[in-house]
Design an enzyme around this catalytic site. Structure first.
Site, PDB file in Angstrom:
ATOM      1  N   LEU A  12      18.735   2.046   0.837  1.00 66.14           N
ATOM      2  CA  LEU A  12      19.206   1.362  -0.120  1.00 66.14           C
ATOM      3  C   LEU A  12      18.697   1.370  -1.588  1.00 66.14           C
ATOM      4  O   LEU A  12      18.051   0.619  -2.367  1.00 66.14           O
ATOM      5  CB  LEU A  12      19.050  -0.468   0.002  1.00 66.14           C
ATOM      6  N   VAL A  15      21.367   5.326  -4.628  1.00 65.71           N
ATOM      7  CA  VAL A  15      22.782   5.604  -4.183  1.00 65.71           C
ATOM      8  C   VAL A  15      23.172   4.646  -2.998  1.00 65.71           C
ATOM      9  O   VAL A  15      24.442   4.195  -3.035  1.00 65.71           O
ATOM     10  CB  VAL A  15      22.894   6.963  -3.375  1.00 65.71           C
ATOM     11  N   GLY A  16      22.283   4.141  -2.148  1.00 67.72           N
ATOM     12  CA  GLY A  16      22.585   3.020  -1.137  1.00 67.72           C
ATOM     13  C   GLY A  16      23.085   1.714  -2.103  1.00 67.72           C
ATOM     14  O   GLY A  16      24.257   1.322  -1.616  1.00 67.72           O
ATOM     15  N   ALA A  34      42.358   3.986   2.388  1.00 68.50           N
ATOM     16  CA  ALA A  34      41.896   4.549   3.786  1.00 68.50           C
ATOM     17  C   ALA A  34      43.054   4.054   4.953  1.00 68.50           C
ATOM     18  O   ALA A  34      42.720   4.686   5.955  1.00 68.50           O
ATOM     19  CB  ALA A  34      40.637   3.622   3.931  1.00 68.50           C
ATOM     20  N   ILE A 138      31.110  15.562  -7.680  1.00 69.70           N
ATOM     21  CA  ILE A 138      32.299  16.485  -7.944  1.00 69.70           C
ATOM     22  C   ILE A 138      32.851  16.839  -6.308  1.00 69.70           C
ATOM     23  O   ILE A 138      31.909  17.316  -5.569  1.00 69.70           O
ATOM     24  CB  ILE A 138      31.493  17.769  -8.604  1.00 69.70           C
ATOM     25  N   LYS A 207      21.558  23.401  -2.230  1.00 74.31           N
ATOM     26  CA  LYS A 207      22.947  23.216  -2.367  1.00 74.31           C
ATOM     27  C   LYS A 207      23.726  24.530  -2.446  1.00 74.31           C
ATOM     28  O   LYS A 207      24.688  24.722  -1.792  1.00 74.31           O
ATOM     29  CB  LYS A 207      23.173  22.576  -3.795  1.00 74.31           C
ATOM     30  N   GLY A 304      23.328  10.413  -9.729  1.00 73.67           N
ATOM     31  CA  GLY A 304      23.322   9.150 -10.145  1.00 73.67           C
ATOM     32  C   GLY A 304      24.013   8.303  -9.232  1.00 73.67           C
ATOM     33  O   GLY A 304      24.576   8.548  -8.301  1.00 73.67           O
TER      34      GLY A 304
END
Length: 430
Positions: A12, A15-16, A34, A138, A207, A304
């Site tokens: 958390l 990002v969480g 969804a 992205i 990555k 971010g």
């Protein structure tokens, strides 16, 4: 009533918390896209009492993140803990072993253990999704795995680390050296207290290994990525590059050829008319070249709260729709074991910077080392002496085999004319 997709969230942090906020803010839209609601039912983090700016009282709290995989009321586990091994990997294995879907933003774990986890997901018929692991918001994973699926990809490359790009573009704009800009980036939150993974190129290499596997249909091979970071770059290097018509960027490059797979993360000179030269600040960008689609260019925020949460929730929407296939675009047993390409045989141009003593004969010594190694000099710039008597000499080579440049530098090792270690940056010729 349509059964919701029930989510357990491990981690958390920034990002969480962003995932919770996004699911709250766009709840109705996400449900429509969804085809059913997406609901968090349980969460786990190290500190239960920390204020994260969102209401967590509505969720069950698990002190042990590993217990989330065993819950009967959970369909998918989202891992935002981080780390290549440890609790994150344990949770991934436990989740997939129980046939539950697994979503992660953990590029280190995917780079090191992605094939194992993909095999487990295939065996269980479960989803293993990691869009947020590369380039934040992205949609480059989806773009390569789905949008460009019909193409043979010959090359994939790009700016994969926002911290390095912020530092380099700030140095470029302000004419400042690395150390001061790094300190500023840390104060602004663009760089970690220990920025080694970013500035030494490791984060970008994780990555790149993932992108290479997707692009070329090869097994992950992080160990074969050649890595160089941005610590040695001076403001003078960026100024010289600009005078020559280039900008300095940290670029991850992967190429598949008849001699094997080349994977490299390195600072390089990018021509000013190339799209990567115009990627500023903490932005990321990825270029893929397909044999029918041509050049694809993806740009956006690579990290971010908002961008990364967006990618995580996009994966959840795919799972809710039951739209997911092989994690690496094809079954694990179909992936090629591609040998690393001999880097020295690749041909290209290079930028070399030397810090030398200000005395007669030094330029002749440099030129002789280049000549004896088979390197032809395209241009050479010598600046005035610094306060300590040293002089910066920058040169650009003509195209040659990279081993020739390496040989030239080896011939200069131990030279009394050198006042510091030379800097080599390849020129992006694509």
């Amino acid at each position: 009533m349509v059964q919701p997709l029930r989510v357990a969230l491990a981690g958390l942090g920034v990002v969480g918390g962003g995932v919770v906020k996004l699911l709250d803010a766009n709840r109705a839209l996400i449900e429509r896209r969804a085809g059913r609601p997406i609901e968090i039912v349980a969460v786990s983090a190290r500190d239960r009492h920390r204020d994260r700016g969102v209401d967590l009282s509505r969720f069950d709290w698990a002190d042990d993140a590993g217990s989330l995989a065993a819950r009967d009321d959970v369909d998918v586990v989202v891992e935002l803990v981080g780390g290549a091994d440890g609790p994150a990997l344990t949770l991934a294995r436990a989740t997939l072993a129980r046939g539950k879907a697994f979503v992660t933003a953990n590029k280190a774990m995917v780079a090191h253990h992605g094939i194992e986890l993909a095999r487990a997901a295939e065996a269980a018929g479960a989803a293993f999704k990691y869009e947020a692991a590369v380039a934040g918001g992205i949609p480059v994973i989806k773009g390569l795995r789905e949008g460009a699926a019909a193409n043979e990809i010959g090359r994939v490359y790009g700016i994969l680390n926002g911290t390095c790009n912020y530092i380099l573009t700030t140095m470029e704009a302000a004419g400042r050296d690395f150390a001061g800009v790094l300190a500023e980036a840390q104060a602004l939150g663009y760089a970690e207290a220990d920025p080694s993974f970013d500035i030494d190129g490791v984060d970008a290499a994780h990555k790149l290994a993932i992108l290479a596997s997707l692009a070329f249909g090869t097994t992950l091979d992080f160990a074969s990525v050649a890595i160089a970071g941005i610590r040695p770059i001076l403001a003078a290097d960026i100024a010289e590059a600009a005078a020559l018509g280039y900008r300095v960027r940290l670029v991850g490059l992967a190429e598949a050829g008849p001699k094997g797979l080349l994977q490299r993360v390195h600072p390089c000179l990018v021509p000013q008319d190339h799209p990567l030269a115009h990627v500023q600040g903490s932005m990321n960008a990825v270029v893929a070249e397909g044999n029918f689609v041509g050049r694809l260019f993806f740009e956006g925020r690579g990290a971010g709260e908002g961008p990364t949460a967006s990618a995580v929730v996009a994966d959840l929407i795919d799972i809710a729709r039951r739209e997911y296939g092989a994690p690496f675009a094809m079954p694990v047993d179909s992936l090629d074991e591609r040998a690393p390409a001999p880097r020295g045989e690749r041909r290209g141009r290079a930028y070399l910077r030397f810090t030398v003593a200000d005395r007669p004969g030094v330029l002749a010594e440099l030129a002789a080392a280049m000549r004896d190694a088979g390197v032809s000099i395209a241009s050479l710039i010598q600046r005035g002496a610094a306060a300590d008597g040293s002089v910066l000499v920058a040169m650009v080579t003509h195209e040659c085999a990279e081993r020739c440049v390496t040989d030239a530098l080896a011939r200069l090792e131990g030279s009394q004319s050198l006042a510091g270690k030379p800097l080599l940056m390849h020129i992006l010729d694509v």
